[in-house]
Design a protein around this motif. Structure first.
Motif, PDB file in Angstrom:
ATOM      1  N   ASN A  43       0.830  -1.209   0.000  1.00 42.00           N
ATOM      2  CA  ASN A  43       0.000   0.000   0.000  1.00 42.00           C
ATOM      3  C   ASN A  43       0.866   1.262   0.000  1.00 42.00           C
ATOM      4  O   ASN A  43       0.608   2.217  -0.743  1.00 42.00           O
ATOM      5  CB  ASN A  43      -0.939   0.002   1.201  1.00 42.00           C
ATOM      6  CG  ASN A  43      -2.035  -1.043   1.077  1.00 42.00           C
ATOM      7  OD1 ASN A  43      -2.393  -1.443  -0.038  1.00 42.00           O
ATOM      8  ND2 ASN A  43      -2.551  -1.505   2.205  1.00 42.00           N
ATOM      9  N   SER A  44       1.863   1.250   0.871  1.00 40.26           N
ATOM     10  CA  SER A  44       2.774   2.404   0.932  1.00 40.26           C
ATOM     11  C   SER A  44       3.514   2.590  -0.386  1.00 40.26           C
ATOM     12  O   SER A  44       3.672   3.712  -0.885  1.00 40.26           O
ATOM     13  CB  SER A  44       3.784   2.222   2.071  1.00 40.26           C
ATOM     14  OG  SER A  44       3.134   2.164   3.306  1.00 40.26           O
ATOM     15  N   ASN A  46       2.537   1.601  -3.354  1.00 37.09           N
ATOM     16  CA  ASN A  46       1.607   2.088  -4.380  1.00 37.09           C
ATOM     17  C   ASN A  46       1.395   3.593  -4.272  1.00 37.09           C
ATOM     18  O   ASN A  46       1.351   4.304  -5.280  1.00 37.09           O
ATOM     19  CB  ASN A  46       0.263   1.358  -4.251  1.00 37.09           C
ATOM     20  CG  ASN A  46       0.360  -0.094  -4.698  1.00 37.09           C
ATOM     21  OD1 ASN A  46       1.278  -0.478  -5.430  1.00 37.09           O
ATOM     22  ND2 ASN A  46      -0.582  -0.915  -4.236  1.00 37.09           N
ATOM     23  N   GLU A  47       1.245   4.067  -3.046  1.00 35.72           N
ATOM     24  CA  GLU A  47       1.075   5.501  -2.852  1.00 35.72           C
ATOM     25  C   GLU A  47       2.296   6.267  -3.332  1.00 35.72           C
ATOM     26  O   GLU A  47       2.194   7.313  -3.986  1.00 35.72           O
ATOM     27  CB  GLU A  47       0.811   5.800  -1.374  1.00 35.72           C
ATOM     28  CG  GLU A  47      -0.537   5.295  -0.880  1.00 35.72           C
ATOM     29  CD  GLU A  47      -0.736   5.561   0.595  1.00 35.72           C
ATOM     30  OE1 GLU A  47       0.200   6.117   1.223  1.00 35.72           O
ATOM     31  OE2 GLU A  47      -1.809   5.220   1.124  1.00 35.72           O
ATOM     32  N   LEU A  48       3.471   5.716  -3.011  1.00 33.02           N
ATOM     33  CA  LEU A  48       4.708   6.369  -3.451  1.00 33.02           C
ATOM     34  C   LEU A  48       4.838   6.329  -4.975  1.00 33.02           C
ATOM     35  O   LEU A  48       5.305   7.300  -5.593  1.00 33.02           O
ATOM     36  CB  LEU A  48       5.919   5.705  -2.796  1.00 33.02           C
ATOM     37  CG  LEU A  48       6.078   5.944  -1.291  1.00 33.02           C
ATOM     38  CD1 LEU A  48       7.188   5.064  -0.721  1.00 33.02           C
ATOM     39  CD2 LEU A  48       6.386   7.416  -1.011  1.00 33.02           C
ATOM     40  N   LYS A  49       4.433   5.218  -5.582  1.00 30.74           N
ATOM     41  CA  LYS A  49       4.517   5.099  -7.042  1.00 30.74           C
ATOM     42  C   LYS A  49       3.573   6.093  -7.723  1.00 30.74           C
ATOM     43  O   LYS A  49       3.925   6.706  -8.748  1.00 30.74           O
ATOM     44  CB  LYS A  49       4.156   3.669  -7.463  1.00 30.74           C
ATOM     45  CG  LYS A  49       5.221   2.635  -7.143  1.00 30.74           C
ATOM     46  CD  LYS A  49       6.470   2.845  -7.986  1.00 30.74           C
ATOM     47  CE  LYS A  49       7.487   1.733  -7.768  1.00 30.74           C
ATOM     48  NZ  LYS A  49       8.743   1.956  -8.560  1.00 30.74           N
ATOM     49  N   VAL A  50       2.374   6.231  -7.180  1.00 31.11           N
ATOM     50  CA  VAL A  50       1.422   7.196  -7.735  1.00 31.11           C
ATOM     51  C   VAL A  50       1.994   8.613  -7.636  1.00 31.11           C
ATOM     52  O   VAL A  50       1.949   9.393  -8.587  1.00 31.11           O
ATOM     53  CB  VAL A  50       0.063   7.104  -7.016  1.00 31.11           C
ATOM     54  CG1 VAL A  50      -0.836   8.268  -7.429  1.00 31.11           C
ATOM     55  CG2 VAL A  50      -0.613   5.781  -7.312  1.00 31.11           C
ATOM     56  N   ALA A  51       2.524   8.933  -6.461  1.00 29.76           N
ATOM     57  CA  ALA A  51       3.123  10.256  -6.266  1.00 29.76           C
ATOM     58  C   ALA A  51       4.318  10.457  -7.203  1.00 29.76           C
ATOM     59  O   ALA A  51       4.513  11.539  -7.767  1.00 29.76           O
ATOM     60  CB  ALA A  51       3.542  10.433  -4.813  1.00 29.76           C
ATOM     61  N   ASN A 292      10.856  11.034  -2.917  1.00 27.73           N
ATOM     62  CA  ASN A 292       9.935   9.917  -3.118  1.00 27.73           C
ATOM     63  C   ASN A 292      10.698   8.637  -3.429  1.00 27.73           C
ATOM     64  O   ASN A 292      10.408   7.564  -2.858  1.00 27.73           O
ATOM     65  CB  ASN A 292       8.977  10.265  -4.260  1.00 27.73           C
ATOM     66  CG  ASN A 292       8.030   9.141  -4.602  1.00 27.73           C
ATOM     67  OD1 ASN A 292       8.410   8.164  -5.239  1.00 27.73           O
ATOM     68  ND2 ASN A 292       6.770   9.275  -4.179  1.00 27.73           N
ATOM     69  N   GLN A 296      10.933   5.201  -1.331  1.00 27.48           N
ATOM     70  CA  GLN A 296      10.663   3.859  -1.848  1.00 27.48           C
ATOM     71  C   GLN A 296      11.791   2.900  -1.459  1.00 27.48           C
ATOM     72  O   GLN A 296      11.544   1.750  -1.062  1.00 27.48           O
ATOM     73  CB  GLN A 296      10.506   3.902  -3.374  1.00 27.48           C
ATOM     74  CG  GLN A 296       9.249   4.599  -3.854  1.00 27.48           C
ATOM     75  CD  GLN A 296       9.086   4.487  -5.351  1.00 27.48           C
ATOM     76  OE1 GLN A 296       9.214   3.398  -5.904  1.00 27.48           O
ATOM     77  NE2 GLN A 296       8.777   5.613  -5.999  1.00 27.48           N
TER      78      GLN A 296
END
Length: 325
Positions: A43-44, A46-51, A292, A296
């Motif tokens: 989840n973390s 994915n959030e970082l990848k989106v950002a 970011n 990751q």
């Protein structure tokens, strides 16, 4: 003994079953922890990848914001309008300069015409003065005496008193002992019919007629001179007006040029300011992207560390369980 062995066997089977169940619970517990850890990490991540994707997109498509672009569009429109006005002003200046050149050329023509008219008037004035001098000689002059005392002197003496007659070869001179006559002087007879009557030997009536004609020509020349003077004065006025228009149009060009340069300078200043702001935004986004990507890496490292710790704890728990049993 048979019942006792059977009971012992059953107890052992129950014990083994309990051991397997306890081991299974241990494994399930740690698998649950690993699953929860994996889910949290994913989840973390994915959030970082989106950002990260958003930051990369913002860097790729980085540009001026809506307000900045609208201001630049306004300034570009101002420059375009100023350039159009400047071009129009320069066109009007060229037309004014052409008109000025034509007026200067026309003035030159008028000036030349006036010079010719003045020369013609002076020539006619001299002719009038000459005839006046012949018609009204000075007091005590030979011409006055001849007119007062010798009848028809113009037809005799008046024809031969010119010194240039000495060079003539068509007068058929001959000596004569006859009494003096209209064609003999001091014993010399001349063919006076070969001579034209000079201006000064014209009769007063003829001179008055010539004077009238000369005065008419003089008046016409004077009128022509006056007309040329008026035309020249008008041409001078047109040149002055054309010079004034050229000056006005030149000032208009300078003003339009200054306006265009100010508009360009304003845009350059604002553009520099917006470029600095855009550069700062890009740098901020780049810093965030780097942070970011570092997050990751850290999240992955932390995940792997936590995973390894849980697996180590699982192995220890299983070993202790097996040892206990």
């Amino acid at each position: 003994m048979s019942a006792a062995r059977q009971e012992a066997a059953e107890n052992k089977a129950e014990q083994q079953q309990s051991e397997r169940e306890a081991l299974s619970r241990i494994r399930d517990d740690y698998n649950g922890q690993l699953m929860a850890l994996q889910n949290d990490y994913q989840n973390s991540l994915n959030e970082l990848k989106v950002a990260e994707a958003e930051l990369k997109a913002s860097l790729t498509n980085a540009g001026y914001n809506e307000f900045e672009q609208s201001q630049l569009d306004i300034l570009d429109a101002a420059i375009k309008e100023a350039s159009i006005n400047e071009d129009a002003a320069r066109g009007e200046l060229r037309q004014a300069q052409q008109a000025h050149s034509k007026s200067v050329e026309f003035r030159k023509e008028c000036s030349n015409a006036l010079d010719k008219a003045r020369a013609a008037f002076q020539q006619e004035e001299k002719a009038v003065n000459k005839i006046n001098g012949l018609l009204y000689p000075g007091e005590g002059s030979l011409l006055e005496f001849l007119r007062a005392n010798v009848d028809d002197w113009e037809l005799s003496l008046g024809k031969v008193i010119r010194p240039e007659l000495l060079e003539r070869s068509d007068l058929a001179p001959e000596m004569t002992t006859d009494a003096p006559s209209d064609s003999s002087f001091m014993g010399v007879k001349l063919a006076l019919t070969e001579l034209d009557t000079p201006d000064y030997a014209f009769t007063e009536q003829t001179l008055k007629q010539k004077l009238q004609e000369a005065e008419l020509r003089q008046a016409a020349a004077h009128a022509a001179q006056n007309e040329c003077e008026q035309r020249l004065a008008k041409a001078n006025e047109e040149v002055r007006n054309a010079e004034l228009v050229v000056t006005q149009k030149d000032n208009a060009v300078k003003s339009a040029e200054a306006t265009r340069k100010r508009a360009q300078q304003d845009r350059d200043t604002v553009l520099s300011e917006y470029q600095q702001a855009l550069s700062a935004r890009k740098q901020k986004a780049k810093t965030k992207l780097e942070a970011n990507q570092q997050s990751q890496k850290q999240a992955k490292a932390q995940f792997e560390l936590s995973r390894d710790e849980i697996k180590d704890q699982q192995r220890e728990a299983e070993t202790e369980h097996k040892f206990h049993w």
